[in-house]
Enzyme design. Structure first.
Site, PDB file in Angstrom:
ATOM      1  N   TYR A  70      -2.094  42.951  61.772  1.00 61.98           N
ATOM      2  CA  TYR A  70      -1.106  44.023  61.931  1.00 61.98           C
ATOM      3  C   TYR A  70      -1.168  44.546  63.361  1.00 61.98           C
ATOM      4  CZ  TYR A  70       1.032  48.620  61.722  1.00 61.98           C
ATOM      5  OH  TYR A  70       1.816  49.710  61.981  1.00 61.98           O
ATOM      6  N   TYR A 109      -7.493  18.821  64.657  1.00 57.80           N
ATOM      7  CA  TYR A 109      -6.669  19.455  65.690  1.00 57.80           C
ATOM      8  C   TYR A 109      -5.242  18.919  65.618  1.00 57.80           C
ATOM      9  CZ  TYR A 109      -5.407  21.052  70.433  1.00 57.80           C
ATOM     10  OH  TYR A 109      -4.815  21.653  71.518  1.00 57.80           O
ATOM     11  N   GLY A 139     -13.086  31.503  73.392  1.00 56.91           N
ATOM     12  CA  GLY A 139     -12.627  32.306  74.532  1.00 56.91           C
ATOM     13  C   GLY A 139     -13.796  33.018  75.196  1.00 56.91           C
ATOM     14  N   TYR A 177      10.347  28.396  59.927  1.00 55.89           N
ATOM     15  CA  TYR A 177      10.693  29.806  60.160  1.00 55.89           C
ATOM     16  C   TYR A 177      11.973  29.929  60.979  1.00 55.89           C
ATOM     17  CZ  TYR A 177       7.028  32.520  57.957  1.00 55.89           C
ATOM     18  OH  TYR A 177       6.248  33.151  57.018  1.00 55.89           O
TER      19      TYR A 177
END
Ligand code: UDP
Length: 309
Positions: free
Chosen positions: A62, A145, A36, A159
């Site tokens: 967190y 990747y 980035g 999930y």
């Protein structure tokens, strides 16, 4: 909504910060700047609804306070980037996705996974529908990747099924536009930068391999709609107009007015021969359709690179 975007300083991540802020949301950007660029979010410094955390999502994360959405866009995403950072790529797709999902579960937030057309590998079905399982070499150079993203999809569905997390999976096809890095290594940025510098355009192989290029503004609109109105099933978001790499080179030379010539270079290992999304699902579920033609998008991207070179 209060939204966390991982990979916020990246090409897509930074455009997403802009879009979510423009829609009135509060955005926390997270990035470790491995690929980035702080310049991509410099204009957001001091924005009252934007804050930034420098952190690697592959480590325990967190975030204080409530979160309503997490968009997991952190990952090296260009073939030269994941060749240079193979282990970081595997970790952010696996450990990073696990951490981001754990945070989504803890906060009761919607989770949005940036997956990729690379999950289809060198596809044997054309165009690619979401129901196709792909043709991936797990141990080739692109495997770091492709397999990380495939694992990330599996983890996201787990999930969703086991913990009831509200999830989205987007499969992003080749996207281009302002804020790509000049040395990013991808074909659109390479060709434009080479043409503007008067250098030869490096066409890999015979240039007959195809890609379908989506302008970033269209891609971001697809992401936003999928986040807001989608479901848990994977969704292709890309532009279905297919071009050969040679055609792209010719368009770039024409639109830059460059005197550069096209030169052939060896084809990288496992380079997919064709790629084109079937976007029926996005069309019907989201009413989404790309609007920017390749020539128009390339023109706008050339303008951007003229300002940064
Ligand atoms: N490519 C090329 N010249 C370059 C960079 C890429 O001919 O300088 C080709 C590459 O071999 C592939 C296509 O362009 O067939 C798209 O490559 P890119 O790295 O942009 O992304 P990919 O779709 O392969 O992930």
């Amino acid at each position: 909504m209060r939204i966390l975007i991982t990979g916020a300083a990246g090409f897509l991540g930074s455009h997403l910060c802009d879009r979510f802020l423009a829609e009135g949301h509060t955005v926390i950007g997270l990035d470790n700047f491995i690929t980035g660029n702080p310049e991509n979010i410099a204009h957001l410094t001091g924005h009252e609804r934007f804050s930034f955390v420098r952190h690697n999502i592959s480590n325990y994360t967190y975030i204080a306070g409530e979160l309503h959405g997490i968009l997991h866009f952190a990952s090296p995403a260009s073939p030269i980037d994941y060749l240079e950072h193979p282990i970081a790529t595997l970790k952010v797709g696996s450990l990073g996705t696990h951490n981001a999902l754990g945070l989504a579960k803890a906060k009761g937030a919607r989770f949005f996974l940036a997956s990729t057309s690379e999950v289809y590998g060198d596809p044997l079905v054309h165009p690619q529908t979401e129901s196709y399982w792909g043709n991936v070499n797990p141990i080739g150079p692109r495997g770091v990747y492709d397999e990380a993203k495939r694992f990330a999809e599996a983890m996201t569905m787990a999930y969703h099924r086991a913990h009831g997390v509200d999830t989205r999976i987007i499969r992003i096809f080749n996207t281009y536009g302002p804020r790509m890095r000049p040395n990013d290594g991808r074909v659109v940025s390479n060709f434009i930068v080479q043409a503007l510098k008067g250098e030869p355009l490096t066409m890999y192989g015979d240039g007959r391999q195809t890609r379908s290029f989506c302008f970033v503004e269209d891609e971001v609109d697809g992401i936003y709609r999928l986040f807001m109105h989608g479901d848990s099933q994977p969704t292709n978001i890309g532009n279905p107009n297919e071009f050969t790499v040679r055609q792209l080179a010719e368009i770039v030379i024409e639109l830059t007015g460059s005197a550069s010539k096209i030169e052939s270079r060896p084809l990288p290992e496992d380079d997919p021969k064709v790629r084109k999304p079937d976007i029926t699902r996005a069309r019907t579920m989201l009413g989404w359709e790309p609007k920017v033609e390749l020539r128009e998008g390339v023109r706008r991207t050339i303008e951007y690179f003229r300002t940064v070179l």
